[in-house]
Design a protein around this motif. Structure first.
Motif, PDB file in Angstrom:
ATOM      1  N   GLY A 182     -34.219 -30.320 -15.371  1.00  0.00           N
ATOM      2  CA  GLY A 182     -34.747 -30.432 -14.016  1.00  0.00           C
ATOM      3  C   GLY A 182     -34.602 -31.835 -13.455  1.00  0.00           C
ATOM      4  O   GLY A 182     -34.312 -32.020 -12.264  1.00  0.00           O
ATOM      5  N   ALA A 183     -34.787 -32.842 -14.323  1.00  0.00           N
ATOM      6  CA  ALA A 183     -34.663 -34.231 -13.884  1.00  0.00           C
ATOM      7  C   ALA A 183     -33.221 -34.556 -13.495  1.00  0.00           C
ATOM      8  O   ALA A 183     -32.966 -35.205 -12.472  1.00  0.00           O
ATOM      9  N   VAL A 184     -32.274 -34.099 -14.310  1.00  0.00           N
ATOM     10  CA  VAL A 184     -30.865 -34.345 -14.010  1.00  0.00           C
ATOM     11  C   VAL A 184     -30.458 -33.627 -12.733  1.00  0.00           C
ATOM     12  O   VAL A 184     -29.805 -34.203 -11.856  1.00  0.00           O
TER      13      VAL A 184
ATOM     14  N   LEU B  75     -38.194 -25.052   3.484  1.00  0.00           N
ATOM     15  CA  LEU B  75     -38.441 -25.395   2.080  1.00  0.00           C
ATOM     16  C   LEU B  75     -37.477 -24.589   1.222  1.00  0.00           C
ATOM     17  O   LEU B  75     -37.459 -23.364   1.285  1.00  0.00           O
ATOM     18  N   ASP B  76     -36.679 -25.306   0.434  1.00  0.00           N
ATOM     19  CA  ASP B  76     -35.795 -24.647  -0.525  1.00  0.00           C
ATOM     20  C   ASP B  76     -36.354 -24.904  -1.916  1.00  0.00           C
ATOM     21  O   ASP B  76     -36.666 -26.055  -2.261  1.00  0.00           O
ATOM     22  N   ILE B  77     -36.513 -23.847  -2.692  1.00  0.00           N
ATOM     23  CA  ILE B  77     -37.028 -23.990  -4.052  1.00  0.00           C
ATOM     24  C   ILE B  77     -35.946 -23.594  -5.039  1.00  0.00           C
ATOM     25  O   ILE B  77     -35.432 -22.463  -4.981  1.00  0.00           O
ATOM     26  N   LYS B  78     -35.567 -24.508  -5.900  1.00  0.00           N
ATOM     27  CA  LYS B  78     -34.555 -24.263  -6.917  1.00  0.00           C
ATOM     28  C   LYS B  78     -35.251 -24.075  -8.260  1.00  0.00           C
ATOM     29  O   LYS B  78     -36.052 -24.921  -8.679  1.00  0.00           O
ATOM     30  N   LEU B  79     -34.940 -22.989  -8.924  1.00  0.00           N
ATOM     31  CA  LEU B  79     -35.526 -22.698 -10.234  1.00  0.00           C
ATOM     32  C   LEU B  79     -34.548 -23.105 -11.334  1.00  0.00           C
ATOM     33  O   LEU B  79     -33.358 -22.786 -11.267  1.00  0.00           O
ATOM     34  N   ILE B  80     -35.074 -23.801 -12.331  1.00  0.00           N
ATOM     35  CA  ILE B  80     -34.251 -24.298 -13.437  1.00  0.00           C
ATOM     36  C   ILE B  80     -34.458 -23.411 -14.654  1.00  0.00           C
ATOM     37  O   ILE B  80     -35.574 -23.312 -15.178  1.00  0.00           O
ATOM     38  N   GLN B  81     -33.377 -22.804 -15.100  1.00  0.00           N
ATOM     39  CA  GLN B  81     -33.476 -21.930 -16.265  1.00  0.00           C
ATOM     40  C   GLN B  81     -33.533 -22.735 -17.565  1.00  0.00           C
ATOM     41  O   GLN B  81     -33.296 -23.954 -17.586  1.00  0.00           O
TER      42      GLN B  81
ATOM     43  N   LYS C 143     -24.806 -23.434 -13.215  1.00  0.00           N
ATOM     44  CA  LYS C 143     -25.668 -23.375 -12.048  1.00  0.00           C
ATOM     45  C   LYS C 143     -27.119 -23.388 -12.507  1.00  0.00           C
ATOM     46  O   LYS C 143     -27.440 -22.905 -13.595  1.00  0.00           O
ATOM     47  N   ASN C 144     -28.001 -23.946 -11.684  1.00  0.00           N
ATOM     48  CA  ASN C 144     -29.392 -24.164 -12.097  1.00  0.00           C
ATOM     49  C   ASN C 144     -30.110 -22.876 -12.516  1.00  0.00           C
ATOM     50  O   ASN C 144     -30.989 -22.903 -13.377  1.00  0.00           O
ATOM     51  N   ASP C 145     -29.735 -21.737 -11.927  1.00  0.00           N
ATOM     52  CA  ASP C 145     -30.458 -20.504 -12.251  1.00  0.00           C
ATOM     53  C   ASP C 145     -29.802 -19.716 -13.383  1.00  0.00           C
ATOM     54  O   ASP C 145     -30.132 -18.554 -13.616  1.00  0.00           O
TER      55      ASP C 145
END
Length: 581
Positions: free
Chosen positions: A144-146, A378-384, A427-429
């Protein structure tokens, strides 16, 4: 220099002219007209969907529109060919001089090549990490930090005014658990047996906290009731944990602009103000929620709570903000925190959450929509999740952390640059497998190595050229006769470089920094392919003995690749390598 935008402007200008002369009906909406690389490179340099998207509103056959547009475009010297394909797709071939001009522009602009004004200076807040201050950062926080830092760099490169923010979750019950855990380590520092009961944090990382508490308080807290020491120990331990988190982020190359505290929202009226604002909008009411899905009616105890009518802004159900006993739910301070960001004047908000927060997405978007009257998206990105492997086996848990692998564990094993790049290769998800052996191996299958190796090869060419007495300064390469570059492989390389500004805008518009990592791998692959062709066809080698003008033109192409690699790696927060060791 976004060549795709330039050609799209040319296409829309031609369409406007066709409307003006009556070939097309007036007033057509051109917003959906796109210019992009063709799926098959043999079809041309670019393709436009103009005829396909305008056929229905124009009441015309797509081919008729495409043929009229092709004839109009051929009048522009930049267009070498315009071919109608299939039902009405239009494939364009550009004059080769365009690619030479683009290479010169990339060398002139350096690592600013591809920088965009897409964001128009809009203020965007990117909130990421926001880990509970109860222990070291783990591998999930690392990803998530990266992601958050790379996204912030990307948006800044694309013209946004970016603020990186960390929301300290120091207002919930977990910090009380931290205090109790630290107190046991404080007792241990005095030679007593710590009672690390179930529910407390068992990691060795709290041993230094206990020793620091002893240094500050001596034995004054021993045998005292919790009511005496809880607040002081909680604040002390939280501060030490946040100092460690800041150090972990620094190791990873991440720096926050703002740290906001959840605890600071309590007792300041901020939560009350946010809820009052929603109440004034008619979005707060007293009510009873329906039973959760999957529960039998007799398992459900209905109770009156204060509810936010989040369904009015796209949520599935209304959400409680205050319990029947008058205490706030976890959602209430989060509403207040986002209201604070709205009032700070941000034009856009981005939250980066772990995948376990997926149920929070709709309610949070509803709150921001309501509190900003729909003005602030608001855009929310979920990190798998990240799965760690070493020697083909799952990586063992960290003894120091007690139950998980820490960020420090990962960086110490792989290095910050490798860690950052690999975390962006999916990809983040999508779930990500991080194999310590594979991410360090020197092969084409390792994208970090492959991209860095391309840059190192280019720097080796520059060194050899200098050793041979060639002037390969950027100023000289900018002035080189690039019309010498006529081979299909060289022009293909130039075309890949031309995609960079477009890629930046697409990635920034969609908040997807992984696209940069993907592109860099493709660019490196193209370069290594050109290098290997030079082993078979000596005319493609970058240094041509006895012919400085040709050498400088070819080296200018290689140098342009390096410029883009360095620019892309900077967005990812990775340091380019000039020499492989």
């Amino acid at each position: 220099m976004n060549l795709f935008s330039e050609i799209r402007d040319l296409v829309t200008s031609a369409l406007t002219a066709l409307m003006a002369d009556g070939t097309l009906p007036a007033g057509l909406d051109l917003a959906a007209v796109a210019v992009e690389p063709p799926r098959d490179a043999s079809h041309g340099d670019m393709a436009t969907n103009a005829a396909m998207v305008l056929a229905k509103p124009a009441g015309m056959q797509p081919r008729a529109i495409a043929e009229a547009l092709a004839a109009r475009l051929m009048a522009d010297p930049r267009i070498a060919g315009a071919d109608v394909a299939g039902p009405g797709f239009l494939n364009l071939r550009l004059d080769p001089a365009i690619w030479h001009t683009l290479l010169r522009a990339s060398l002139t602009q350096g690592t600013d090549y591809g920088r965009s004004t897409l964001g128009q200076g809009l203020k965007v807040n990117v909130e990421f990490v926001s880990a509970n201050p109860t222990g070291p950062m783990h591998v999930g926080h690392t990803r998530g930090a990266v992601f958050g830092d790379a996204l912030a760099r990307l948006l800044s490169f694309a013209g946004w005014d970016v603020t990186r923010e960390y929301y300290i979750n120091d207002g919930g019950a977990q910090v009380d658990v931290l205090a109790r855990s630290a107190y046991e380590r404080y007792r241990e520092a005095h030679g007593l047996e710590p009672a690390i009961s179930e529910g407390l944090y068992p990691g060795d990382y709290l041993i230094p906290v206990g020793e620091a508490l002893k240094a500050k308080y001596g034995a004054t807290l021993l045998d005292q009731p919790e009511s005496v020491w809880l607040r002081d120990v909680r604040d002390f331990a939280t501060e030490m944990m946040m100092a460690e988190i800041r150090n972990d982020l620094k190791v990873l190359g991440v720096e926050m602009d703002v740290y906001s505290s959840e605890k600071a929202l309590y007792g300041t009226g901020e939560i009350e103000a946010a809820i009052a604002t929603l109440r004034e909008m008619g979005l707060i009411y007293e009510g009873v929620l329906e039973p959760p899905k999957g529960k039998e009616p007799d398992d459900w105890e209905p109770r009156v709570q204060t509810l936010f009518k989040s369904t009015a802004h796209g949520d599935d159900v209304d959400r409680p903000v205050q319990k029947s006993d008058g205490s706030w739910t976890y959602f209430a301070p989060d509403i207040a925190y986002h209201y604070n960001k709205v009032r700070r004047g941000f034009d856009q908000l981005i939250d980066i959450f772990g995948a376990d927060h997926s149920g929070y997405v709709k309610r949070m978007k509803a709150a921001v929509s309501a509190l900003s009257s729909g003005r602030v998206p608001l855009d929310i990105k979920l990190i798998q999740l990240v799965k760690l492997y070493k020697n083909g086996e799952p990586f063992k848990m960290s003894k120091r952390a007690g139950t998980f692998v820490t960020l420090r564990d990962v960086v110490e094993q792989a290095g910050a640059d490798v860690t950052r790049f690999v975390m962006l290769t999916r990809k983040n998800d999508a779930a990500l497998d991080f194999d310590f052996d594979k991410v360090l191996e020197q092969s084409k299958d390792n994208p970090v190595f492959y991209v860095q190796y391309a840059n190192a090869r280019i720097n080796s060419v520059l060194r050899k050229a200098r050793d041979a007495g060639l002037d390969v300064s950027d100023a000289t390469l900018m002035a080189a006769d690039l019309s010498i570059l006529t081979h299909e492989a060289e022009l293909t390389m130039a075309k890949k470089i031309a995609e960079w500004p477009r890629l930046v805008e697409i990635a920034a518009r969609n908040n997807e920094p992984h696209r940069v990592a993907f592109y860099l791998y493709e660019l490196a692959s193209e370069f290594h392919g050109l290098w290997n062709k030079g082993n078979e066809d000596t005319s493609l080698r970058f240094i041509q003995d006895g012919n400085p003008a040709v050498s400088q033109a070819k080296i200018a192409l290689a140098r342009s690749v390096s410029v883009v690699i360095c620019s892309g790696l900077a967005i990812l927060g990775v340091t380019p390598v000039e020499e492989m060791r």
